[in-house]
Design an enzyme around this catalytic site. Structure first.
Site, PDB file in Angstrom:
ATOM      1  N   ASN A  77     -83.112  62.779 -83.082  1.00  0.00           N
ATOM      2  CA  ASN A  77     -84.036  63.868 -83.139  1.00  0.00           C
ATOM      3  C   ASN A  77     -84.696  64.221 -81.959  1.00  0.00           C
ATOM      4  O   ASN A  77     -85.885  64.626 -81.760  1.00  0.00           O
ATOM      5  CB  ASN A  77     -85.200  63.884 -84.267  1.00  0.00           C
ATOM      6  CG  ASN A  77     -85.505  65.170 -84.633  1.00  0.00           C
ATOM      7  OD1 ASN A  77     -84.927  66.293 -84.476  1.00  0.00           O
ATOM      8  ND2 ASN A  77     -87.204  65.301 -84.740  1.00  0.00           N
ATOM      9  N   SER A  96     -99.090  58.710 -92.072  1.00  0.00           N
ATOM     10  CA  SER A  96     -99.308  60.080 -92.080  1.00  0.00           C
ATOM     11  C   SER A  96    -100.469  60.772 -93.330  1.00  0.00           C
ATOM     12  O   SER A  96    -100.635  59.643 -94.458  1.00  0.00           O
ATOM     13  CB  SER A  96     -98.109  60.897 -92.677  1.00  0.00           C
ATOM     14  OG  SER A  96     -98.149  62.282 -92.762  1.00  0.00           O
ATOM     15  N   ASP A 135     -84.499  54.235 -79.236  1.00  0.00           N
ATOM     16  CA  ASP A 135     -84.296  55.436 -80.005  1.00  0.00           C
ATOM     17  C   ASP A 135     -82.821  55.598 -80.159  1.00  0.00           C
ATOM     18  O   ASP A 135     -82.271  55.544 -79.269  1.00  0.00           O
ATOM     19  CB  ASP A 135     -85.127  56.578 -79.384  1.00  0.00           C
ATOM     20  CG  ASP A 135     -85.393  57.761 -80.089  1.00  0.00           C
ATOM     21  OD1 ASP A 135     -86.512  58.129 -80.453  1.00  0.00           O
ATOM     22  OD2 ASP A 135     -84.633  58.333 -80.834  1.00  0.00           O
ATOM     23  N   ASN A 181     -93.036  73.622 -89.182  1.00  0.00           N
ATOM     24  CA  ASN A 181     -94.337  73.352 -88.915  1.00  0.00           C
ATOM     25  C   ASN A 181     -94.963  74.742 -88.235  1.00  0.00           C
ATOM     26  O   ASN A 181     -94.299  75.447 -87.529  1.00  0.00           O
ATOM     27  CB  ASN A 181     -94.748  72.326 -88.124  1.00  0.00           C
ATOM     28  CG  ASN A 181     -94.290  71.026 -88.850  1.00  0.00           C
ATOM     29  OD1 ASN A 181     -93.255  70.109 -88.433  1.00  0.00           O
ATOM     30  ND2 ASN A 181     -94.895  70.626 -90.021  1.00  0.00           N
ATOM     31  N   ILE A 237     -94.358  62.287 -80.391  1.00  0.00           N
ATOM     32  CA  ILE A 237     -95.303  61.580 -80.263  1.00  0.00           C
ATOM     33  C   ILE A 237     -95.225  60.328 -79.432  1.00  0.00           C
ATOM     34  O   ILE A 237     -96.124  59.940 -78.653  1.00  0.00           O
ATOM     35  CB  ILE A 237     -96.192  61.330 -81.635  1.00  0.00           C
ATOM     36  CG1 ILE A 237     -96.348  62.233 -82.578  1.00  0.00           C
ATOM     37  CG2 ILE A 237     -97.492  60.678 -81.482  1.00  0.00           C
ATOM     38  CD1 ILE A 237     -96.565  62.175 -84.043  1.00  0.00           C
ATOM     39  N   GLY A 292     -89.246  60.621 -78.936  1.00  0.00           N
ATOM     40  CA  GLY A 292     -89.620  61.797 -79.709  1.00  0.00           C
ATOM     41  C   GLY A 292     -90.868  62.523 -79.347  1.00  0.00           C
ATOM     42  O   GLY A 292     -91.508  61.880 -78.261  1.00  0.00           O
ATOM     43  N   ASP A 321     -79.869  52.381 -83.005  1.00  0.00           N
ATOM     44  CA  ASP A 321     -80.322  52.640 -84.300  1.00  0.00           C
ATOM     45  C   ASP A 321     -81.033  51.308 -84.793  1.00  0.00           C
ATOM     46  O   ASP A 321     -80.523  50.423 -84.900  1.00  0.00           O
ATOM     47  CB  ASP A 321     -79.170  53.036 -85.148  1.00  0.00           C
ATOM     48  CG  ASP A 321     -79.521  53.975 -86.207  1.00  0.00           C
ATOM     49  OD1 ASP A 321     -80.411  53.565 -87.032  1.00  0.00           O
ATOM     50  OD2 ASP A 321     -78.821  54.852 -86.251  1.00  0.00           O
ATOM     51  N   TYR A 348     -90.288  61.953 -98.112  1.00  0.00           N
ATOM     52  CA  TYR A 348     -90.736  61.686 -96.993  1.00  0.00           C
ATOM     53  C   TYR A 348     -92.054  60.997 -97.214  1.00  0.00           C
ATOM     54  O   TYR A 348     -92.204  59.796 -96.692  1.00  0.00           O
ATOM     55  CB  TYR A 348     -90.922  62.903 -95.958  1.00  0.00           C
ATOM     56  CG  TYR A 348     -91.880  62.613 -94.937  1.00  0.00           C
ATOM     57  CD1 TYR A 348     -91.154  61.832 -93.692  1.00  0.00           C
ATOM     58  CD2 TYR A 348     -93.012  63.125 -94.860  1.00  0.00           C
ATOM     59  CE1 TYR A 348     -91.982  61.416 -92.734  1.00  0.00           C
ATOM     60  CE2 TYR A 348     -93.893  62.844 -93.770  1.00  0.00           C
ATOM     61  CZ  TYR A 348     -93.477  61.973 -92.759  1.00  0.00           C
ATOM     62  OH  TYR A 348     -94.315  61.603 -91.698  1.00  0.00           O
ATOM     63  N   TYR A 398    -101.792  59.989 -89.204  1.00  0.00           N
ATOM     64  CA  TYR A 398    -102.118  61.296 -88.488  1.00  0.00           C
ATOM     65  C   TYR A 398    -102.255  62.566 -89.359  1.00  0.00           C
ATOM     66  O   TYR A 398    -101.449  62.644 -90.165  1.00  0.00           O
ATOM     67  CB  TYR A 398    -100.646  61.443 -87.592  1.00  0.00           C
ATOM     68  CG  TYR A 398    -100.185  60.461 -86.897  1.00  0.00           C
ATOM     69  CD1 TYR A 398    -100.786  59.267 -86.408  1.00  0.00           C
ATOM     70  CD2 TYR A 398     -98.628  60.420 -86.578  1.00  0.00           C
ATOM     71  CE1 TYR A 398    -100.004  58.368 -85.869  1.00  0.00           C
ATOM     72  CE2 TYR A 398     -97.865  59.473 -86.060  1.00  0.00           C
ATOM     73  CZ  TYR A 398     -98.905  58.498 -85.425  1.00  0.00           C
ATOM     74  OH  TYR A 398     -98.087  57.247 -84.749  1.00  0.00           O
ATOM     75  N   LYS A 447     -93.551  56.748 -96.342  1.00  0.00           N
ATOM     76  CA  LYS A 447     -94.873  56.368 -95.662  1.00  0.00           C
ATOM     77  C   LYS A 447     -95.869  55.515 -96.915  1.00  0.00           C
ATOM     78  O   LYS A 447     -96.229  54.495 -96.455  1.00  0.00           O
ATOM     79  CB  LYS A 447     -95.766  57.586 -95.437  1.00  0.00           C
ATOM     80  CG  LYS A 447     -94.975  58.440 -94.253  1.00  0.00           C
ATOM     81  CD  LYS A 447     -94.750  57.809 -92.965  1.00  0.00           C
ATOM     82  CE  LYS A 447     -94.132  58.570 -91.840  1.00  0.00           C
ATOM     83  NZ  LYS A 447     -93.780  57.703 -90.787  1.00  0.00           N
TER      84      LYS A 447
END
Ligand code: NAD
Ligand code: WQD
Length: 336
Positions: free
Chosen positions: A36, A125, A32, A199, A13, A11, A59, A149, A177, A153
Site C-alpha cells: 500500500n 487505533s 515494507d 476517508n 504515518i 506508508g 513481507d 480491522y 491514533y 487491533k
C-alpha cells in the site's frame, strides 16, 4: 537507543515518523512489502532530511525475510506500522486481514525475542473504543470492535499485553491514533491512497482537485451541533513526533501501556469542509446522504495520559492540517 526498525515505513504515518526519527539523529531501517505504498517514499524521506536510511522490501509474513533484517542490523527498538487498514475491505476479506495483521505481528515479535529486542511501539487505533463508550475516550475504557480491522487491533493489543506479563523485560506502547490527516510541510510525502478514498480528507482533496464531483456527507441528523459526525483529526507530523516520545518512554519503562494520540478536540464534517475550502481557495461541493453503516456520532480523545507519560501534545490545528493536505495534493497530482 540508536537503531530503529520501522515496519510499514514507506506508508503514510510511517514515512512521516522516519523523517522525525532521522531529524533527531536516529538510524532508521525500514521494512515494507509496498502493498500500500511506493519505494519513492524512501527517496523523498532522504530528500527532506538529507540523511540516509536502509530499506528492505520484505513481507512480515515471510519470517526468513524478517530474520534477515535483524541479522544484518543491530536493532534497538521497533515501531510497527505495517498492516492492512481499510475498514470496508476488512469486512470483504476478513481472513486476509487477520492473517496479515496478526501473522505479521507474530513473526515480528518472535524475531524480536530471538534477537533480544525488547522495546516495541505499536500502531493501534481509536477504533478499539468501539460503539459503546462515551467521549472523551480514556485508555482504561473497555475495548471492542465492529469490524475485522478493528478486531485485529483489539486482539493484537491483548496479545501484546499478555506477552509483557510473561516477559518482564518487554516494554510495549500501543498508540491509539484518532484521525490522522495532513502531510509533511514540504509537500513531498503525504497520504497517497489507491483508487477512490474511503476517508474524509483524502476524498475532499480529490473533490478540490476536480477529480471527484462532490463529497457525500454521511448523515446530518446526528446529535451534534450541525448534525454531522465529529472526529478528533490529528496532523500526521504531530502523530509522528508522538512516536519519538513513546520510544523514549519505552526506553525507561517496562510493561504494556496503551496511550491515546489525539488533539482532544472534535471537528465536524462540515467544519472540515469549511477549513479545506479556506486552504485551497476552491468550493467543495457536497450532498447529504444516508449515514454510513458502523459510523458513530462523536469520537475524540482524552489526552491527559499522553501529556503525563510522554510529555507530548498535538500542536497543529485543523487549518494547518488542511493547508498541508492541499499542498501535498496539488504537488502530487500523479501520486508519489
Ligand atoms: P499505510 O497503508 O499507508 O501504511 C502501512 C504500510 O504497511 C504500507 O506501506 C504497507 O505496504 C505496509 N504493509 C502492510 N502489510 C505488510 C506486510 N505484511 N509486510 C510488510 N509491510 C506491510 O497506513 P498508515 O495510515 O500509515 O497506517 C499505519 C498503521 O497505523 C496501520 O497499522 C494502521 O492500521 C494504523 N492506523 C492508521 C490510521 C489511519 O487513519 N491512517 C488510524 C489508526 C491506526
Ligand atoms: C470521518 C467522518 C464520516 C467519508 C476511520 C476508521 C478508523 C481509523 C480512521 C484506522 C465520519 C464522514 C467520511 C466521506 C463523510 N482508521 N465521511 N463522507 O470513520 O472516523 O475512521 O479512519 O484505524 O478505524 O474507521 O474516518 O475519515 O472515514 O470519516 O461524510 O466520504 O467523515 O461519516 O463522520 P473514521 P473517516
Amino acid at each position: 537507543m540508536i537503531n530503529i526498525l520501522v515496519t510499514g515505513g514507506t506508508g503514510f504515518i510511517g514515512s512521516h515518523t522516519c523523517v522525525e526519527l532521522l531529524e533527531k539523529g536516529y538510524e532508521v531501517v525500514v521494512l515494507d512489502n509496498l502493498c500500500n505504498s511506493k519505494e519513492s517514499a524512501i527517496d523523498r524521506i532522504k530528500k527532506i532530511t538529507g540523511k540516509n536510511l536502509k530499506f528492505y522490501k520484505a513481507d512480515l509474513l515471510d519470517i526468513e525475510a524478517v530474520d534477515k533484517v535483524f541479522s544484518e542490523n543491530k536493532i534497538d527498538a521497533v515501531i510497527h506500522f505495517a498492516g492492512l487498514k481499510a475498514v470496508g475491505e476488512s469486512v470483504e476479506k476478513p481472513l486476509e486481514y487477520y492473517e496479515n495483521n496478526l501473522g505479521g505481528t507474530f513473526n515480528l515479535i518472535k524475531t524480536m525475542k530471538k534477537y533480544n529486542v525488547n522495546k516495541f511501539v505499536f500502531s493501534s487505533s481509536a477504533t478499539v473504543y468501539g460503539m459503546d463508550n462515551n467521549v472523551p475516550y480514556t485508555e482504561d475504557m473497555p475495548t471492542s470492535a465492529t469490524n475485522p480491522y478493528g478486531y485485529t487491533k483489539v486482539m493484537i493489543e491483548q496479545i501484546l499485553k499478555d506477552i509483557t506479563v510473561a516477559d518482564k523485560k518487554l516494554s510495549i506502547v500501543a498508540l491509539r491514533y484518532f484521525n490522522p490527516i495532513g502531510a509533511h510541510e514540504s509537500g513531498l510525502i503525504g497520504e497517497d491512497p489507491h483508487g477512490i478514498p474511503n476517508n474524509l480528507v483524502p476524498y475532499v482533496a480529490q473533490v478540490a482537485l476536480g477529480r471527484l464531483d462532490a463529497l457525500r456527507i454521511f448523515g446530518n441528523d446526528y446529535d451534534t451541533p450541525d448534525g454531522t459526525g465529529i472526529r478528533d483529526y490529528i496532523h500526521v507530523t504531530d502523530l509522528a513526533v508522538g512516536h519519538l516520545a513513546a520510544l523514549e518512554y519505552a526506553d525507561k519503562n517496562v510493561g504494556f501501556q496503551p496511550i491515546n494520540l489525539g488533539t482532544g478536540k472534535g471537528t465536524s464534517v462540515l467544519e472540515v469542509v469549511k477549513a479545506y475550502e479556506k486552504a485551497c481557495g476552491r468550493e467543495i461541493k457536497f450532498n447529504i446522504t444516508e449515514r454510513r453503516a458502523g459510523d458513530i456520532a462523536v469520537s475524540y480523545a482524552e489526552t491527559t495520559l499522553a501529556k503525563k507519560l510522554l510529555g507530548w501534545e498535538a500542536k497543529r490545528d485543523i487549518d494547518k492540517m488542511c493547508a498541508d493536505s492541499w499542498n501535498f495534493t496539488i504537488n502530487n497530482t500523479e501520486g508519489m
